[in-house]
Enzyme design. Structure first.
Site, PDB file in Angstrom:
ATOM      1  CB  SER A 256      48.663  40.212  35.012  1.00 28.05           C
ATOM      2  OG  SER A 256      49.035  41.569  34.802  1.00 28.05           O
ATOM      3  CG  ASP A 257      53.436  41.098  39.706  1.00 26.33           C
ATOM      4  OD1 ASP A 257      54.024  40.428  40.554  1.00 26.33           O
ATOM      5  OD2 ASP A 257      53.403  42.350  39.731  1.00 26.33           O
ATOM      6  CG  PHE A 258      54.304  46.626  37.120  1.00 26.76           C
ATOM      7  CD1 PHE A 258      55.103  46.951  36.035  1.00 26.76           C
ATOM      8  CD2 PHE A 258      53.692  47.657  37.808  1.00 26.76           C
ATOM      9  CE1 PHE A 258      55.287  48.274  35.659  1.00 26.76           C
ATOM     10  CE2 PHE A 258      53.875  48.989  37.444  1.00 26.76           C
ATOM     11  CZ  PHE A 258      54.679  49.297  36.360  1.00 26.76           C
ATOM     12  CG  ASN A 259      55.440  44.464  31.164  1.00 24.57           C
ATOM     13  OD1 ASN A 259      54.583  44.552  30.277  1.00 24.57           O
ATOM     14  ND2 ASN A 259      56.714  44.211  30.911  1.00 24.57           N
ATOM     15  CB  ALA A 260      53.048  39.338  34.694  1.00 25.08           C
TER      16      ALA A 260
END
Ligand code: GLC
Length: 717
Positions: A256-260
């Site tokens: 995932s992207d950062f905190n997505a």
């Protein structure tokens, strides 16, 4: 039983969820550090991956904790944004795209991987493959520009460069194709905004670079932060599991992207972290970066039957398989074991210098460039001239801010008699004009003036959308004052634009004698620009994005579908603006050189073409200029009549040729006819009989293209 299955059999749920978690190292003055609680979790085996940690010793210590102090000794994945270099920076990806040089793209990625692996890294969150046709979006800087075909070629080259032939090599990095997908189509060019485009555009424009990355064997894919037509990509099972895994046969890791994962709550499709974690895992996301949703949410989701242990195991299996492919189980310390030798680093800097020059696009040149020997005093004015840190661009990796060669340092570092007085005149983005007078004073003694203007590195890249695409702060006022003074003194002005996007500065283009689009050229910026200005290198860059005349034209791109009322200035009821041209100021592919090239005699090997044929397309090129230069010739096609309205031009290839003054040659471009398939009404690939135009020339301006017609026919019996 193999090692991975044995490990899965021995792992507790907490250890499994640890392998599906990636947490960030913090930053202290000394560099990246890992928080104490994360260190304890690594020893407990409940965090299995880190990002933003680099430095051989620091990485080795974290690996040691995981391998020698945890229960199962599973090594860490260590990821970082090595987007266009690690400590040695190459041009930003948009600039590298301008080189139209797949070998260079692969080479700089290879060098970046080698340098990053020497710092202990095992994964890079690159290449960024988001096609962008909206210059307001700051992340255009990180990607391949506006064209899907070019994006696909860049994807192949970058994956090959980062991963090399064998992922387990000590200098190989796992590449991450990002951000899947259509992130570049954010509403109004505003970063993180919703994306709502047709399924056709998703598959015709935004998917090809990712399909190419998968075909090239990319190790991982990162979904975009954004929703696509209401379904956030991090929870988009149709496109993650359905399309990426099943249709494209991607068997790597989805990170995932950062905190997505946590942001699915703000997207309004998850009530809490438990539901967010279940949605992401069920969609196919293997690693949760920085939301800690999997560790905190999946145990409850499991109890409620929202996820299965089989799916958790499947994700763990993919992560462990990637670690095995990277050779981490065999030797977790192999990356960072050997410091790089000085000649290797020096050679890398030379590559950065050459890449910097090949990225620069000469938009205009009235003949002042290359500078004549008679120029003995070059007044360098503007806030980007002595701005080493800005030359890095928005993703500067581990590069020291003072390391890059500024324009001023590059010019002053040259041998010879050239005097290079300098005044910034203004800040990059501020209201202070106290420096005007000092800057204007330099004009009087100058033989020529170099105006260095544009954006700061932080004005493009992530979270850097701009609603006005001119020069920030009071730079325009400074530039106009310099242009005015120069005109009065009859002194030539060369403008160098630094930006992460196409800028809208028609007033500057019109009045300067020469204009270079330098993007952000990286560690050797000043030397690359000096090489170009002094004629040691001939400009060869071609813009990978269309340059608008006016803000209202954005989003702007060459591959538009036909209108039923194509623009006609003589006919009111046709597609055009009342107050601006509909054509770009500079077309996709535009770029001048120090040669003067003419194309002639376009010929195609066959008139009747079936799907399995390969076309040879040839065109003669002559250099009628006075200097050796390299010309790029583009191959476009246009399917004039099909079951779906086709773009007016589609890029399908390019060729390059270097010619001395007076020399001629022939460029040959091969085209596999199956590249002329397109997505039919049902969005399935189709090869439709009928006429197709073959168009060849210097840029996506139809009036400058040579045209031939071929006929697609059904396969011969
Ligand atoms: C960022 C970016 C992504 C990057 C990741 C890790 O928010 O969207 O491109 O790779 O976080 O830094």
């Amino acid at each position: 039983m193999n090692r991975i299955e044995r490990l899965i059999g021995e792992m507790s749920l907490a250890e499994k969820l640890g392998q599906l978690t990636m947490t960030a190292a913090g930053h202290a003055v000394t560099g990246p550090i890992v928080a104490a609680d994360a260190t304890e979790a690594i020893k407990a085996g409940t965090i299995g991956n880190l990002l933003n940690l680099f430095g051989a010793d620091r990485v080795r210590e974290m690996q040691r904790l995981a391998v020698e102090e945890s229960h199962l000794g599973i090594p860490l994945l260590i990821g970082f944004d090595v987007v266009h270099g690690h400590r040695t920076l190459f041009p930003i990806p948009l600039g590298e795209a301008a080189s139209f040089d797949p070998q260079l793209w692969a080479l700089t990625a290879r060098e970046a991987a080698t340098e990053a692996a020497a710092d202990g890294l095992t994964m890079t969150f690159a290449p960024m493959l988001d096609v962008s046709r909206d210059a307001r979006w700051g992340r255009s800087a990180e990607g391949p520009g506006e064209d899907p075909w070019l994006g696909a070629r860049m994807a192949e080259a970058k994956v090959r460069g980062f991963q090399d032939a064998d992922l387990c090599a000590a200098d190989a990095l796992a590449a991450v194709a990002k951000h899947y997908c259509a992130y570049g189509a954010v509403t109004a060019g505003r970063d993180y905004a919703s994306v709502d485009i047709s399924e056709r555009t998703v598959h015709e424009v935004h998917m090809p670079p990712f399909a190419a990355a998968v075909a090239a064997g990319v190790a991982a894919v990162m979904p975009a932060f954004t929703d696509l037509a209401g379904i956030p990509m991090t929870a988009n099972g149709a496109l993650l599991t359905g399309w990426l895994r099943r249709r494209l046969k991607f068997d790597g890791v989805i990170v995932s992207d950062f905190n997505a994962v946590g942001e699915l709550i703000r997207h309004g499709i998850a009530a809490d972290l438990t539901q967010a974690a279940a949605l992401a895992l069920n969609a196919g996301v293997d690693i949760d970066m920085m939301a800690d949703a999997y560790r905190r949410g999946l145990p409850t989701a499991l109890e409620r039957g929202w996820v299965s242990m089989a799916d958790i195991d499947a994700s763990v299996r993919r992560v462990l398989r990637l670690k095995a492919r990277l050779g981490l189980f065999d030797d977790p310390y192999r990356r960072g074991k050997t410091p790089e030798a000085a000649p290797v680093i020096a050679a890398r800097r030379q590559l950065a210098r050459a890449a910097g020059a090949r990225a620069i696009v000469m938009l205009k040149n009235d003949g002042i460039l290359p500078l004549a020997e008679s120029v003995r005093n070059l007044a360098v004015i503007g806030p980007l001239a002595d701005a080493a840190a800005e030359m890095r661009g928005p993703w500067w990796g581990a590069a020291d801010p003072e390391d890059p060669v500024s324009v001023l340092a590059g010019l002053r570092g040259m041998l010879g008699e050239l005097r290079v007085p300098h005044q910034p005149g203004v800040e990059i983005d501020g209201e202070n004009v106290a420096g005007f007078a000092g800057a204007l004073e330099l004009c009087a003694q100058a033989d020529a003036i170099l105006l260095c203007v544009g954006e700061s590195a932080a004005m493009s890249g992530e979270a850097a959308s701009r609603a006005h695409l001119g020069l920030p702060g009071r730079q325009r006022q400074l530039a106009e004052a310099v242009l005015e003074r120069a005109r009065a003194l009859r002194k030539p002005v060369i403008a160098v634009l630094f930006s992460g996007r196409a800028l809208i500065v028609p007033w500057l283009i019109e009045r300067a004698d020469a204009v270079l689009a330098a993007w952000f050229p990286g560690s050797e910026a000043g030397n690359a620009i000096a090489d170009l200005i002094m004629g040691r290198v001939s400009p060869s860059g071609r813009t990978p994005v269309s340059w608008p005349c006016a803000m209202g034209q954005v989003p702007l791109f060459y591959g538009q579908r036909p209108s039923g009322r194509p623009g006609d200035p003589m006919d009111r009821f046709t597609s055009k603006y009342l107050d601006a041209p509909d054509a770009p100021l500079f077309a996709f592919g535009h770029g001048l050189t120090y040669g003067v090239f003419a194309l002639s005699d376009l010929r195609v090997t066959a008139d009747r073409v079936s799907e399995n044929d390969t076309l040879e397309i040839r065109v003669d090129v002559a250099n009628r200029g006075a200097r050796t230069a390299e010309e790029t010739v583009f191959l476009f096609t246009h399917d004039k009549l099909a079951s779906v309205a086709r773009p007016l031009l589609e890029l399908k290839g390019f060729g390059k040729i270097r010619l001395n003054p007076g020399q001629s040659g022939t460029v040959t471009i091969f085209l596999d006819a199956n590249e002329l398939c397109f997505l039919g009404p049902d969005l399935e690939p189709v090869f439709e009989p009928g006429e197709v135009e073959i168009l060849v020339g210097p840029c996506a301006d139809r009036s400058r293209l040579l045209v031939a017609t071929i006929h697609l026919v059904p396969p011969r019996p």
